[in-house]
Design an enzyme around this catalytic site. Sequence first.
Site, PDB file in Angstrom:
ATOM      1  N   LYS A  39      63.309   1.470   4.908  1.00  0.00           N
ATOM      2  CA  LYS A  39      62.237   0.150   4.535  1.00  0.00           C
ATOM      3  C   LYS A  39      61.012   0.580   4.863  1.00  0.00           C
ATOM      4  CE  LYS A  39      63.897  -2.041   8.708  1.00  0.00           C
ATOM      5  NZ  LYS A  39      64.882  -2.745   9.236  1.00  0.00           N
ATOM      6  N   ARG A 137      69.721 -14.385  12.374  1.00  0.00           N
ATOM      7  CA  ARG A 137      69.014 -13.990  11.094  1.00  0.00           C
ATOM      8  C   ARG A 137      69.877 -14.187   9.901  1.00  0.00           C
ATOM      9  NH1 ARG A 137      65.527  -8.481  11.513  1.00  0.00           N
ATOM     10  NH2 ARG A 137      67.491  -7.761  10.562  1.00  0.00           N
ATOM     11  N   HIS A 171      74.046  -6.889  12.714  1.00  0.00           N
ATOM     12  CA  HIS A 171      73.119  -6.292  13.329  1.00  0.00           C
ATOM     13  C   HIS A 171      72.750  -6.716  14.938  1.00  0.00           C
ATOM     14  CE1 HIS A 171      69.357  -4.122  13.361  1.00  0.00           C
ATOM     15  NE2 HIS A 171      68.436  -5.177  13.423  1.00  0.00           N
ATOM     16  N   ARG A 231      73.459   3.284  11.382  1.00  0.00           N
ATOM     17  CA  ARG A 231      72.281   2.779  10.486  1.00  0.00           C
ATOM     18  C   ARG A 231      70.957   2.906  11.253  1.00  0.00           C
ATOM     19  NH1 ARG A 231      74.691  -2.532  10.152  1.00  0.00           N
ATOM     20  NH2 ARG A 231      72.890  -3.088  11.453  1.00  0.00           N
ATOM     21  N   TYR A 272      30.447  -5.066  17.424  1.00  0.00           N
ATOM     22  CA  TYR A 272      30.665  -6.662  17.174  1.00  0.00           C
ATOM     23  C   TYR A 272      30.961  -7.429  18.709  1.00  0.00           C
ATOM     24  CZ  TYR A 272      30.978  -5.984  12.264  1.00  0.00           C
ATOM     25  OH  TYR A 272      30.747  -5.565  10.894  1.00  0.00           O
ATOM     26  N   CYS A 319      36.305  -1.891  14.674  1.00  0.00           N
ATOM     27  CA  CYS A 319      35.627  -2.478  13.361  1.00  0.00           C
ATOM     28  C   CYS A 319      36.679  -2.351  12.209  1.00  0.00           C
ATOM     29  CB  CYS A 319      34.231  -2.129  12.975  1.00  0.00           C
ATOM     30  SG  CYS A 319      33.184  -1.965  14.455  1.00  0.00           S
ATOM     31  N   MET A 320      36.321  -2.884  11.031  1.00  0.00           N
ATOM     32  CA  MET A 320      37.247  -2.725  10.296  1.00  0.00           C
ATOM     33  C   MET A 320      37.626  -1.166   9.760  1.00  0.00           C
ATOM     34  SD  MET A 320      37.231  -4.211   6.177  1.00  0.00           S
ATOM     35  CE  MET A 320      37.186  -5.758   6.651  1.00  0.00           C
ATOM     36  N   ASP A 321      36.384  -0.185   9.707  1.00  0.00           N
ATOM     37  CA  ASP A 321      36.819   0.959   9.101  1.00  0.00           C
ATOM     38  C   ASP A 321      36.271   2.216  10.180  1.00  0.00           C
ATOM     39  OD1 ASP A 321      37.072  -0.293   6.471  1.00  0.00           O
ATOM     40  OD2 ASP A 321      34.836  -0.546   6.785  1.00  0.00           O
TER      41      ASP A 321
HETATM   42  C1  LIG Z   1      65.647  -2.387  10.377  1.00  0.00           C
HETATM   43  C2  LIG Z   1      67.016  -2.296  10.400  1.00  0.00           C
HETATM   44  C3  LIG Z   1      68.012  -1.190  11.125  1.00  0.00           C
HETATM   45  C4  LIG Z   1      67.164   0.083  11.642  1.00  0.00           C
HETATM   46  O1  LIG Z   1      66.574  -0.538  13.173  1.00  0.00           O
HETATM   47  P1  LIG Z   1      66.369   0.525  14.032  1.00  0.00           P
HETATM   48  O2  LIG Z   1      66.047   0.010  15.475  1.00  0.00           O
HETATM   49  O3  LIG Z   1      64.871   1.030  13.401  1.00  0.00           O
HETATM   50  O4  LIG Z   1      67.318   1.614  14.197  1.00  0.00           O
HETATM   51  C5  LIG Z   1      69.290  -1.340  10.959  1.00  0.00           C
HETATM   52  N1  LIG Z   1      69.759  -2.253  10.474  1.00  0.00           N
HETATM   53  C6  LIG Z   1      69.293  -3.505   9.762  1.00  0.00           C
HETATM   54  C7  LIG Z   1      70.040  -4.656   9.201  1.00  0.00           C
HETATM   55  C8  LIG Z   1      67.763  -3.459  10.013  1.00  0.00           C
HETATM   56  O5  LIG Z   1      67.081  -4.301   9.553  1.00  0.00           O
END
Ligand SMILES: *Cc1c(COP(=O)(O)O)cnc(C)c1O
Length: 376
Positions: A39, A137, A171, A231, A272, A319-321
């Site tokens: 992701k 969540r 999770h 995961r 700045y 700064c920005m850049d």
């Molecule tokens: C982002 C995420 C992970 C990976 O988490 P890490 O801490 O980067 O291993 C695994 N499961 C879910 C549901 C996530 O949202």
Amino acid sequence: MNDLQKRTWAEISLPNIRHNYEAIRRSLPEGCRFLGVVKADAYGHGAIAVSRLLQEAGADYLAVSCLDEAMELRENGIRMPILILGHTPPAYTGTLIENGITQTVSALAKAREYAEAAAALGKTLRIHIKLDTGMSRLGYLCAGNYFETGVENLLRTVALPNLEPEGIYTHFAVSDEPGEDCETYTRAQFKLFTDVIDAVESRSGRRFAIRHCANSGAVVSYPEMTLDMVRPGLLLYGYGDTSGRLGLKPCMRLVTTVSTIKFYEPGTSVSYGRRFVTERRTRMGVIAIGYADGLPRLISNKCSFAAKGGFAPQRGSICMDMCMIDLTELPEADVGSEVELFGPANDIYKLSDAAQTIPYELLCAVSKRVPRVYAE
Ligand SMILES: *Cc1c(COP(=O)(O)O)cnc(C)c1O
């Protein structure tokens, strides 16, 4: 990247990602599947390149956050199973099915909507059911007083037509943090997860093919929680307090170059807000990276970067850049020479600590203006 520009870039080591994948894989029990979390553009490393590597290396699954991320992979030749971790509006059920994308289902009401949409198409949507065991969540509530209603809602979900519940997952909230409280909490989450699965499987008479819960923290610290699939995200990219235990290697090096160098007399204010004033005659470099590239403004005046010959303290507001670094002690550093923001020469934790954040945020923040350069 246009070689002549040499402004700012992120070097991504594909061999290191491959090394990490193989090292994690070796640590798993036999038969355990590997889902690579890609992701947020693979935590800034480039989702297409990382997914191609994982597909070729033999990973079993990929996970992304949303439909757009999944479609980007499908449009770029990724054929392996992809799980969407977040919400997809049920209106897109057809797109999910046509592209063989697995959708997370986190509540009975949503399961019903997906089932209806799939039925209208005369097709079946593959899903993974998500349980909320203490992250608070996404997911079916099942902690404490919610256990019975949670199990009942899951039984109703698996009984719905036009859905194929291939997997079930949860999770962890603190699997990557040390301390007895965190360990107790993680073990309680795991126990609740397996208790709910046992209840649903025994009452429904069906088994979930893929039960998964181990994120990066759990892969290393709780190997007994790997179940049918792990995961990891951060671990794959070689970061995290526990990555050292598996001999993993960081995979991104963020680099910029010195645009110009000037000498200032003592008492000269810089950038700045005039938040830095020179105390001595100073050889100050301007480097071509700012907050629009992903360098947090919060670390202004608080960190140093690896320049030619040593560390150069950053001076004045970012700064920005661009931003400024003190090269007085580093005569070898010249216009055009490289400066590493983080990577092998400058630990990302130095920066994430100064920014009061975690490496995840710095990796994801590297913006699209920064070209990714892949080392094969
Ligand atoms: C982002 C995420 C992970 C990976 O988490 P890490 O801490 O980067 O291993 C695994 N499961 C879910 C549901 C996530 O949202």
